[in-house]
Design a protein around this motif. Structure first.
Motif, PDB file in Angstrom:
ATOM      1  N   ILE A   1      12.110  35.531  77.959  1.00 21.60           N
ATOM      2  CA  ILE A   1      12.067  36.991  77.920  1.00 21.60           C
ATOM      3  C   ILE A   1      12.541  37.598  79.234  1.00 21.60           C
ATOM      4  N   PHE A   2      12.176  36.976  80.366  1.00 23.48           N
ATOM      5  CA  PHE A   2      12.553  37.576  81.641  1.00 23.48           C
ATOM      6  C   PHE A   2      14.070  37.554  81.824  1.00 23.48           C
ATOM      7  N   VAL A   3      14.759  36.558  81.238  1.00 23.83           N
ATOM      8  CA  VAL A   3      16.217  36.508  81.314  1.00 23.83           C
ATOM      9  C   VAL A   3      16.812  37.636  80.474  1.00 23.83           C
ATOM     10  N   THR A   4      16.257  37.828  79.284  1.00 27.89           N
ATOM     11  CA  THR A   4      16.728  38.907  78.415  1.00 27.89           C
ATOM     12  C   THR A   4      16.566  40.259  79.090  1.00 27.89           C
TER      13      THR A   4
ATOM     14  N   ARG B   1      -3.489  40.588  78.150  1.00 25.01           N
ATOM     15  CA  ARG B   1      -2.513  39.727  78.821  1.00 25.01           C
ATOM     16  C   ARG B   1      -1.097  40.244  78.636  1.00 25.01           C
ATOM     17  N   VAL B   2      -0.733  40.607  77.413  1.00 22.64           N
ATOM     18  CA  VAL B   2       0.622  41.082  77.162  1.00 22.64           C
ATOM     19  C   VAL B   2       0.875  42.390  77.901  1.00 22.64           C
ATOM     20  N   ARG B   3      -0.135  43.250  77.965  1.00 23.98           N
ATOM     21  CA  ARG B   3       0.039  44.507  78.700  1.00 23.98           C
ATOM     22  C   ARG B   3       0.270  44.234  80.183  1.00 23.98           C
ATOM     23  N   ALA B   4      -0.443  43.250  80.740  1.00 22.70           N
ATOM     24  CA  ALA B   4      -0.247  42.912  82.151  1.00 22.70           C
ATOM     25  C   ALA B   4       1.161  42.397  82.395  1.00 22.70           C
ATOM     26  N   VAL B   5       1.655  41.561  81.471  1.00 19.70           N
ATOM     27  CA  VAL B   5       3.026  41.052  81.586  1.00 19.70           C
ATOM     28  C   VAL B   5       4.020  42.192  81.460  1.00 19.70           C
ATOM     29  N   ALA B   6       3.790  43.082  80.483  1.00 17.37           N
ATOM     30  CA  ALA B   6       4.701  44.205  80.264  1.00 17.37           C
ATOM     31  C   ALA B   6       4.746  45.121  81.494  1.00 17.37           C
ATOM     32  N   ASP B   7       3.599  45.359  82.100  1.00 15.81           N
ATOM     33  CA  ASP B   7       3.552  46.229  83.277  1.00 15.81           C
ATOM     34  C   ASP B   7       4.296  45.629  84.463  1.00 15.81           C
ATOM     35  N   SER B   8       4.327  44.295  84.530  1.00 18.67           N
ATOM     36  CA  SER B   8       4.983  43.644  85.667  1.00 18.67           C
ATOM     37  C   SER B   8       6.500  43.583  85.504  1.00 18.67           C
ATOM     38  N   ILE B   9       7.013  43.863  84.308  1.00 10.10           N
ATOM     39  CA  ILE B   9       8.461  43.692  84.079  1.00 10.10           C
ATOM     40  C   ILE B   9       9.332  44.845  84.587  1.00 10.10           C
ATOM     41  N   PRO B  10       9.140  46.117  84.292  1.00 14.35           N
ATOM     42  CA  PRO B  10       8.184  46.717  83.358  1.00 14.35           C
ATOM     43  C   PRO B  10       8.775  46.861  81.959  1.00 14.35           C
ATOM     44  N   LEU B  11       7.879  46.996  80.986  1.00  6.39           N
ATOM     45  CA  LEU B  11       8.269  47.164  79.591  1.00  6.39           C
ATOM     46  C   LEU B  11       7.283  48.124  78.947  1.00  6.39           C
ATOM     47  N   ASP B  12       7.773  49.019  78.125  1.00  2.46           N
ATOM     48  CA  ASP B  12       6.902  49.962  77.436  1.00  2.46           C
ATOM     49  C   ASP B  12       5.954  49.193  76.515  1.00  2.46           C
ATOM     50  N   ALA B  13       4.661  49.258  76.828  1.00  4.10           N
ATOM     51  CA  ALA B  13       3.668  48.503  76.061  1.00  4.10           C
ATOM     52  C   ALA B  13       2.905  49.389  75.084  1.00  4.10           C
ATOM     53  N   GLU B  14       3.410  50.580  74.821  1.00  7.71           N
ATOM     54  CA  GLU B  14       2.749  51.469  73.875  1.00  7.71           C
ATOM     55  C   GLU B  14       2.637  50.797  72.503  1.00  7.71           C
TER      56      GLU B  14
ATOM     57  N   LEU C   1       9.880  44.374  69.975  1.00  5.20           N
ATOM     58  CA  LEU C   1      10.886  44.487  71.034  1.00  5.20           C
ATOM     59  C   LEU C   1      12.066  45.342  70.575  1.00  5.20           C
ATOM     60  N   ARG C   2      12.516  45.140  69.346  1.00  7.45           N
ATOM     61  CA  ARG C   2      13.647  45.928  68.838  1.00  7.45           C
ATOM     62  C   ARG C   2      13.302  47.418  68.781  1.00  7.45           C
ATOM     63  N   GLY C   3      12.049  47.710  68.561  1.00  5.62           N
ATOM     64  CA  GLY C   3      11.624  49.097  68.571  1.00  5.62           C
ATOM     65  C   GLY C   3      11.766  49.735  69.944  1.00  5.62           C
ATOM     66  N   ARG C   4      11.907  48.886  70.965  1.00  5.04           N
ATOM     67  CA  ARG C   4      12.116  49.361  72.333  1.00  5.04           C
ATOM     68  C   ARG C   4      13.538  49.103  72.817  1.00  5.04           C
ATOM     69  N   GLY C   5      14.407  48.841  71.839  1.00  2.24           N
ATOM     70  CA  GLY C   5      15.816  48.660  72.159  1.00  2.24           C
ATOM     71  C   GLY C   5      16.166  47.313  72.760  1.00  2.24           C
ATOM     72  N   ILE C   6      15.328  46.309  72.535  1.00  5.88           N
ATOM     73  CA  ILE C   6      15.555  44.986  73.121  1.00  5.88           C
ATOM     74  C   ILE C   6      15.822  43.979  72.009  1.00  5.88           C
ATOM     75  N   ALA C   7      17.017  43.398  72.009  1.00  2.72           N
ATOM     76  CA  ALA C   7      17.362  42.347  71.055  1.00  2.72           C
ATOM     77  C   ALA C   7      17.164  41.013  71.766  1.00  2.72           C
TER      78      ALA C   7
ATOM     79  N   PRO D   1      19.075  48.860  83.958  1.00  4.08           N
ATOM     80  CA  PRO D   1      17.866  49.646  84.144  1.00  4.08           C
ATOM     81  C   PRO D   1      18.090  51.135  83.961  1.00  4.08           C
ATOM     82  N   ASP D   2      19.351  51.589  84.039  1.00  4.07           N
ATOM     83  CA  ASP D   2      19.608  53.031  83.909  1.00  4.07           C
ATOM     84  C   ASP D   2      19.811  53.449  82.463  1.00  4.07           C
ATOM     85  N   THR D   3      20.474  52.600  81.700  1.00  2.00           N
ATOM     86  CA  THR D   3      20.788  52.975  80.313  1.00  2.00           C
ATOM     87  C   THR D   3      19.931  52.265  79.297  1.00  2.00           C
ATOM     88  N   GLY D   4      19.320  51.112  79.728  1.00  2.00           N
ATOM     89  CA  GLY D   4      18.531  50.324  78.789  1.00  2.00           C
ATOM     90  C   GLY D   4      19.393  49.522  77.851  1.00  2.00           C
TER      91      GLY D   4
END
Length: 223
Positions: free
Chosen positions: A209-212, A136-149, A196-202, A218-221
């Protein structure tokens, strides 16, 4: 009346699983196949027409329980639209209610059954729930998109912590759902936040989450 017409109607796997859960609720986490058959109103040979062996039945009970535990996480939209704090609190509250409704089923599935029943009696509850959660989380991450590694590690860590702490919680004479939800909530959010912080997201636990993610460049992250 022919012999065929005198045969008792078949009993489904679901009916037998329902009966097994009633036995566990009533008699505790050390059941017998005979007790399951009696509760279902059938003979043990008829039970084995639906289940190849006790491991097959145990897996069916585990799948039912895992599905219930996983349902507490809500939908994909729940994870995206609700603030993480609210989503986690709701999921843990629903999970705790389900556990208190069937504590002996949880004990039955998580105890070290190999010493009693052999390897066929074991069921990997943590793996089953974590697998569903990761999908489920991978599906959500793919739709955002977010690195789900590495999401499988996160899912297994969260579920593992919940199961270990559930076992500790049920050891109390009078398990307090509020205390359980509060303590596990802090740990679960801590693991999600670290991921999330490991992916640069505070992420703010009080902001969806979608607001964050929408606030990220999208260019610099960067926010």
């Amino acid at each position: 009346m022919t012999r065929a017409s005198r045969r008792p109607p078949p009993v489904s796997r679901d009916v037998i699983v329902d009966a097994a859960i009633r036995v566990l609720d009533r008699d505790g986490p050390y059941p017998s196949m005979d007790a399951f058959a009696v509760e279902a109103g059938i003979t043990k040979p008829r039970l084995y027409r639906q289940f190849t062996d006790k491991g097959d039945l145990y897996a069916a009970i585990g799948t039912r329980f895992a599905d219930s535990a996983f349902a507490a996480t809500g939908t994909d939209l729940t994870l995206l639209l609700q603030p993480p704090s609210a989503a986690i609190h709701r999921a843990l509250t629903d999970y705790a209610a389900g556990i208190l409704a069937h504590p002996n089923v949880f004990r039955f599935l998580t105890q070290a059954s190999a010493n009693r029943e052999g390897r066929t009696g074991q069921y990997d509850l943590a793996g089953a729930v974590a697998g569903r959660f990761a999908e489920r989380v991978r599906a959500v991450a793919d739709s955002i998109p977010l690195d789900a590694e590495g999401i499988e590690y996160l899912a297994r860590a969260i579920v593992g912590v919940m199961i270990v702490l559930t076992d500790l919680w049920l050891s109390d004479t009078e398990p307090d759902s509020g205390e359980f939800v509060s303590r596990v909530h802090e740990l679960v959010w801590g693991m999600i936040d670290a991921f999330l912080r490991g992916r640069g997201i505070a992420a703010d636990p009080e902001v969806p989450i979608f607001v964050t993610l929408a606030a990220l460049n999208p260019d610099t992250g960067e926010v």
